[in-house]
Scaffold this active site. Structure first.
Site, PDB file in Angstrom:
ATOM      1  N   TYR A 172       0.824  -1.211   0.000  1.00 49.11           N
ATOM      2  CA  TYR A 172       0.000   0.000   0.000  1.00 49.11           C
ATOM      3  C   TYR A 172       0.862   1.267   0.000  1.00 49.11           C
ATOM      4  O   TYR A 172       0.431   2.310  -0.482  1.00 49.11           O
ATOM      5  CB  TYR A 172      -0.892   0.032   1.240  1.00 49.11           C
ATOM      6  CG  TYR A 172      -2.228  -0.652   1.072  1.00 49.11           C
ATOM      7  CD1 TYR A 172      -2.309  -1.994   0.745  1.00 49.11           C
ATOM      8  CD2 TYR A 172      -3.411   0.059   1.273  1.00 49.11           C
ATOM      9  CE1 TYR A 172      -3.541  -2.619   0.622  1.00 49.11           C
ATOM     10  CE2 TYR A 172      -4.643  -0.564   1.154  1.00 49.11           C
ATOM     11  CZ  TYR A 172      -4.703  -1.896   0.824  1.00 49.11           C
ATOM     12  OH  TYR A 172      -5.919  -2.505   0.702  1.00 49.11           O
ATOM     13  N   LYS A 229       3.159 -15.247   2.695  1.00 54.59           N
ATOM     14  CA  LYS A 229       3.354 -15.987   1.448  1.00 54.59           C
ATOM     15  C   LYS A 229       4.855 -16.267   1.335  1.00 54.59           C
ATOM     16  O   LYS A 229       5.526 -15.884   0.368  1.00 54.59           O
ATOM     17  CB  LYS A 229       2.816 -15.158   0.268  1.00 54.59           C
ATOM     18  CG  LYS A 229       2.796 -15.878  -1.072  1.00 54.59           C
ATOM     19  CD  LYS A 229       1.744 -16.966  -1.183  1.00 54.59           C
ATOM     20  CE  LYS A 229       1.858 -17.698  -2.518  1.00 54.59           C
ATOM     21  NZ  LYS A 229       0.966 -18.878  -2.592  1.00 54.59           N
ATOM     22  N   ASP A 289      -2.917 -18.143   0.665  1.00 52.87           N
ATOM     23  CA  ASP A 289      -3.899 -18.844  -0.173  1.00 52.87           C
ATOM     24  C   ASP A 289      -4.598 -19.932   0.631  1.00 52.87           C
ATOM     25  O   ASP A 289      -5.810 -20.107   0.572  1.00 52.87           O
ATOM     26  CB  ASP A 289      -3.256 -19.394  -1.458  1.00 52.87           C
ATOM     27  CG  ASP A 289      -1.981 -20.178  -1.218  1.00 52.87           C
ATOM     28  OD1 ASP A 289      -1.427 -20.132  -0.095  1.00 52.87           O
ATOM     29  OD2 ASP A 289      -1.519 -20.858  -2.169  1.00 52.87           O
ATOM     30  N   ASP A 314      -6.385  -6.995   4.165  1.00 56.41           N
ATOM     31  CA  ASP A 314      -7.492  -6.341   3.472  1.00 56.41           C
ATOM     32  C   ASP A 314      -8.412  -7.403   2.873  1.00 56.41           C
ATOM     33  O   ASP A 314      -9.633  -7.367   3.050  1.00 56.41           O
ATOM     34  CB  ASP A 314      -6.931  -5.432   2.357  1.00 56.41           C
ATOM     35  CG  ASP A 314      -8.022  -4.768   1.545  1.00 56.41           C
ATOM     36  OD1 ASP A 314      -8.972  -4.242   2.165  1.00 56.41           O
ATOM     37  OD2 ASP A 314      -7.942  -4.780   0.302  1.00 56.41           O
ATOM     38  N   ASP A 341     -12.292  -9.028   4.478  1.00 54.07           N
ATOM     39  CA  ASP A 341     -13.564  -9.007   3.739  1.00 54.07           C
ATOM     40  C   ASP A 341     -14.142 -10.417   3.664  1.00 54.07           C
ATOM     41  O   ASP A 341     -15.352 -10.615   3.821  1.00 54.07           O
ATOM     42  CB  ASP A 341     -13.369  -8.474   2.308  1.00 54.07           C
ATOM     43  CG  ASP A 341     -13.736  -6.999   2.174  1.00 54.07           C
ATOM     44  OD1 ASP A 341     -13.513  -6.255   3.144  1.00 54.07           O
ATOM     45  OD2 ASP A 341     -14.239  -6.602   1.105  1.00 54.07           O
TER      46      ASP A 341
END
Ligand code: IPM
Ligand code: MG
Length: 356
Positions: free
Chosen positions: A138, A189, A221, A245, A249
């Site tokens: 970001y 990751k 993942d 983020d 959600d």
């Protein structure tokens, strides 16, 4: 208690209006609550020519806590990136150094049917996602647009974390786990990204300071998959900005509706910005359809985390449970055929439940 209120765009003003009713009740009971309003996002661009204008910087900077509605709307899509409403949120997070984003996903038993997952998968769900909020892809530099050697347009961003940034968010993760089920899952990751290899190294290096916390690591993942396969395996998840983020959600749907989930974004000293995790929902703005409960619960988090008033937080949470138990449902959490309550009516019911 000095609170900056930034209603923002879309449904922001409506949901914030319901949260303000709570402050009014508490003030009438003798609590000293001072509110100052300011603009953020598209509303700030309209009024003052910038999504995070100097006046808002001053008011938010001087407050103990900030309550935010939501920002964004299609009318701002054509603005240059630096002027877009999202830059208002990113700007205030960075400016106030709100690096720790707490996003609980709690399923109220009354809403088990509102989740898109089978009730037995989500019943009793209570997990906390801790998302790093001021670093990662970001904010990493360099970023931008360029033309490569072949003459093709390129867009690029930089995923980047420095050791101290990982350390401080990991500590929030461990400390939060200590106050809950003592299980911390760090999501990265590390099978692909150097940023994640460092992340995992730093988190692992802190584990001996928290011997009572059971630490695990998971690739992002797999975490996305596990969240819908068996979400109750998680207690606290700690992860970077972009993974958090996305996963938060996803987790919101486990809890029935994104309209139910509050969040806190904290600095190192407990100052915080509190906001529902949902967006500005321009499609239903001004129609009295939005669910104000995520905003109301965000006020609860504010009392708990910034003001150390667990008593007020517990009262607000109990009031939310009471209106749900009474069968009140905004459209997003109503089962097919169930009667739907409006934003204002939900807020009024909440106030009544709070007064009891
Ligand atoms: C969130 C939002 C923001 C983010 C946007 C609006 C910049 O999606 O708070 O999760 O990506 O952080
Ligand atoms: Mg998001």
């Amino acid at each position: 208690m000095k609170i900056a209120v930034l209603a923002g765009d879309g449904i922001g003003p409506e949901i914030v209006a319901e949260a303000i009713k709570i402050f009014d009740v508490l003030r009438a009971e003798g609590e000293t609550i001072e509110i100052e309003r300011a603009h953020l996002g598209g509303a700030a661009h309209d009024a003052e020519g910038h999504p995070y204008p100097p006046s808002t910087q001053r008011i938010a900077g001087a407050a103990d806590a900030v309550l935010l509605g939501a920002v964004g709307g299609p009318q701002y899509d054509s603005l240059p990136r630096a002027m877009r409403p999202e830059q208002g949120i990113l700007g205030i997070r960075k400016d106030l150094q709100l690096f720790a984003n707490l996003r609980p996903a709690l399923l109220y038993p009354e809403l088990a049917g509102a989740s898109s997952l089978k009730p037995e998968i989500v019943a009793g769900l209570d997990l906390m996602i801790i998302r790093e909020l001021t670093g990662d892809i970001y904010f990493g530099q360099p970023r931008g647009r360029r033309t490569n050697a072949q003459g093709d347009d390129e867009g690029f961003d930089t995923m980047l974390y420095a050791r101290p940034e990982i350390e401080r968010i990991a500590r929030v993760g461990f400390a939060t786990a200590m106050k809950r089920g003592r299980k911390l899952c760090s999501v990265d990751k590390a099978n692909v990204l150097d940023t994640s290899i460092l992340w995992r190294e730093v988190v692992t290096g802190l584990a001996h300071e928290y011997p009572e916390v059971q630490l695990s690591h998971m690739y992002v993942d797999n975490a996305a998959m596990q969240l819908v396969r068996a979400p109750k395996q998680f207690d606290v998840i700690v992860t970077g900005n972009i993974f958090g983020d996305i996963l938060s959600d996803e987790a919101s749907m486990l809890a029935g509706s994104i309209g139910m989930l509050p969040s806190a974004s904290l600095d190192a000293r407990g100052k915080g910005l509190y906001e529902p995790i949902h967006g500005s929902a321009p499609d239903i703005a001004g129609t009295n359809k939005a669910n104000p409960l995520a905003t109301v619960l965000s006020v609860g988090m504010m009392f708990r985390y910034t003001f150390g008033r667990a008593d007020l937080a517990a009262r607000i949470e109990a009031a939310v449970r009471r209106v749900l138990a009474a069968g009140l449902r905004t459209g997003d959490i109503a089962a097919p055929g169930e009667a739907v309550t409006g934003t204002r009516e939900m807020g009024d019911a909440l106030v009544a439940a709070l007064r009891k």
